[in-house]
Design a protein around this motif. Sequence first.
Motif, mmCIF file in Angstrom:
data_model
loop_
_atom_site.group_PDB
_atom_site.id
_atom_site.type_symbol
_atom_site.label_atom_id
_atom_site.label_comp_id
_atom_site.label_asym_id
_atom_site.label_seq_id
_atom_site.Cartn_x
_atom_site.Cartn_y
_atom_site.Cartn_z
ATOM 1 N N GLY A 36 1.257 -1.193 0.187
ATOM 2 C CA GLY A 36 -0.515 -0.238 0.142
ATOM 3 C C GLY A 36 0.919 1.194 0.035
ATOM 4 O O GLY A 36 2.455 1.443 0.523
ATOM 5 N N TYR A 48 -2.538 13.755 -5.205
ATOM 6 C CA TYR A 48 -2.732 12.253 -4.684
ATOM 7 C C TYR A 48 -4.070 12.364 -3.798
ATOM 8 O O TYR A 48 -4.564 13.513 -4.151
ATOM 9 C CB TYR A 48 -2.843 11.375 -3.532
ATOM 10 N N ASN A 52 -8.366 9.051 -0.782
ATOM 11 C CA ASN A 52 -8.134 7.586 -0.317
ATOM 12 C C ASN A 52 -7.158 7.599 -0.799
ATOM 13 O O ASN A 52 -6.017 6.475 -1.693
ATOM 14 C CB ASN A 52 -8.850 7.026 -2.230
ATOM 15 N N LYS A 53 -6.162 7.511 -0.054
ATOM 16 C CA LYS A 53 -4.595 7.578 0.288
ATOM 17 C C LYS A 53 -4.088 6.447 0.223
ATOM 18 O O LYS A 53 -3.070 6.105 0.046
ATOM 19 C CB LYS A 53 -3.959 8.469 0.798
ATOM 20 N N GLU A 54 -4.628 5.296 0.279
ATOM 21 C CA GLU A 54 -4.744 3.699 1.591
ATOM 22 C C GLU A 54 -4.526 3.311 -0.096
ATOM 23 O O GLU A 54 -3.854 1.967 -0.185
ATOM 24 C CB GLU A 54 -5.519 3.198 2.078
ATOM 25 N N ASN A 55 -4.828 3.475 -1.235
ATOM 26 C CA ASN A 55 -5.040 3.311 -3.429
ATOM 27 C C ASN A 55 -4.076 3.361 -3.749
ATOM 28 O O ASN A 55 -4.128 4.697 -4.301
ATOM 29 C CB ASN A 55 -6.712 3.573 -3.733
ATOM 30 N N PHE A 56 -3.736 2.633 -4.273
ATOM 31 C CA PHE A 56 -2.376 2.988 -5.195
ATOM 32 C C PHE A 56 -3.184 3.998 -6.274
ATOM 33 O O PHE A 56 -2.561 4.749 -6.963
ATOM 34 C CB PHE A 56 -1.979 1.519 -6.261
ATOM 35 N N THR A 57 -4.442 3.426 -6.774
ATOM 36 C CA THR A 57 -5.297 4.610 -7.754
ATOM 37 C C THR A 57 -5.334 5.830 -7.537
ATOM 38 O O THR A 57 -5.651 6.895 -8.647
ATOM 39 C CB THR A 57 -6.669 3.514 -8.299
ATOM 40 N N ALA A 58 -5.152 6.269 -6.761
ATOM 41 C CA ALA A 58 -5.515 7.458 -5.500
ATOM 42 C C ALA A 58 -4.231 8.760 -6.363
ATOM 43 O O ALA A 58 -4.533 9.963 -5.794
ATOM 44 C CB ALA A 58 -5.856 7.632 -4.233
#
Length: 121
Positions: A36, A48, A52-58
């Motif tokens: 993560g 970013y 949703n900073k815990e998701n790579f897509t963010a």
Amino acid sequence: MAVTSFQDLPLADRDRAWDGAAAEKRVRAWADAEDGPNPKYRDAHVWYDAENKENFTAYKLLVADVVDGRLRAVPRGVIAAGNVMQGSRGGVDLPAKDIDRVKSHLAKYYAKMGDSAPWED
């Protein structure tokens, strides 16, 4: 939504090729962020989604790669991000309030490279 703090990363060689997918993998490994995202991983990006900073897509606008064990801004990565901000490759979906700050962040790297950002011409 958040624009990352300008890290003033050292520049990689100007002629270094840019492969965003490969850089992404190296940055994840360097930052110990395979499971993560974390603050070290964040530093390689310009923007970013803080909610949703815990998701790579963010994370968007990767401009750095790991060179000789150090995180460095890659000129061709900065240029690619600048082009995306100008609409290249379909542009990027960012909140309107963040666009000027993203451009300012990128413009600092353009200046460090001795260039001007495309929106400054």
